[in-house]
Design an enzyme around this catalytic site. Sequence first.
Site, mmCIF file in Angstrom:
data_model
loop_
_atom_site.group_PDB
_atom_site.id
_atom_site.type_symbol
_atom_site.label_atom_id
_atom_site.label_comp_id
_atom_site.label_asym_id
_atom_site.label_seq_id
_atom_site.Cartn_x
_atom_site.Cartn_y
_atom_site.Cartn_z
ATOM 1 N N HIS A 90 0.803 -1.226 0.000
ATOM 2 C CA HIS A 90 0.000 0.000 0.000
ATOM 3 C C HIS A 90 0.836 1.275 0.000
ATOM 4 C CE1 HIS A 90 -3.777 -2.112 0.346
ATOM 5 N NE2 HIS A 90 -3.326 -2.796 1.392
ATOM 6 N N GLU A 194 -7.816 -12.664 3.422
ATOM 7 C CA GLU A 194 -8.523 -11.387 3.407
ATOM 8 C C GLU A 194 -9.875 -11.433 2.690
ATOM 9 O OE1 GLU A 194 -5.957 -8.018 2.624
ATOM 10 O OE2 GLU A 194 -4.275 -9.354 2.249
ATOM 11 N N ASP A 220 -9.669 -5.887 5.775
ATOM 12 C CA ASP A 220 -10.146 -6.358 4.476
ATOM 13 C C ASP A 220 -11.150 -7.489 4.590
ATOM 14 O OD1 ASP A 220 -9.510 -4.950 2.174
ATOM 15 O OD2 ASP A 220 -7.420 -5.551 2.252
#
Length: 291
Positions: A90, A194, A220
């Site tokens: 990310h 996730e 998530d």
Amino acid sequence: MKSILKQVVAVSMLSALAMPVMAQDAFKAADFEYGPRDVVEGEMPIWNTAKQKILAGDDLVGVTIEATDPRTYCAAANAGYDFTWVEMQHQATSWESVARMYASCPKATAAHGARLPYVDEHQVQQALDSGATVLVFPTIDTEEEARMAVQWSKFPPFGLHSQGGGQRWGMYADVPGGYRPTANANTVVILMIETLEGVENIDAIAKVEGIDALFIASGDLGNFSGYKQGEPQYEDLVDRITAAANANDIPLCGPLAWRADREGFSCFQAGSEASLIRRGFASEAEATARK
């Protein structure tokens, strides 16, 4: 006489060319017996402190690193955490920056680690060549993805990892047993579950050999399910992952907040260095403010 000799030689050469070439036996990689070059005699040395904690059943806490400043990285890596979680999924961070941070404090008390952006040979190669010994793989949906995450992370004969170069050979030149013979046993592989597909395939994923821990991605899991923590649908997903991990004796990871709230977790992701710096500044400002 010379004419006769020339004819004999010519006939002999033609005969030799006409003879069938003896074919070698077909080579089959699966039948090849791996050699003893990297065999460790006696007990396998475990020098990675993160792996030591996993094997001992102790808690393992990773600090999230989003910045690329080596001084900040080294401060976090020597602050008492067990491993660093350099955020490559990310954040727009390059492996060159990661290598520079690792090299700035190669003997940090925390094991060098990273969350990779996805399961990929090149990404794993970059991480390990840079000096990572803890690899976190996000969004594992299938048994095949889990298997390849392990395969790219381990040297032959167990895996497919290329020996290559990189600064790791200098960073770990003096580890007990030597880096190459002991790397497989000391590289930590953590897989994140996730998505709903990951939960659907969790029983097969958890059976893949070489997984050190399964991480339940709290945020998530809500993102992909549409439910919040505490709601029955969300907790059912957590329970399914937990059951598969327990059935295969795999440690469970989660956010650091779960350390106090949930039983059965021994591996955690702490907040980022930015949040820690902010809290440190705030604490000092409050402590030194005029009353």
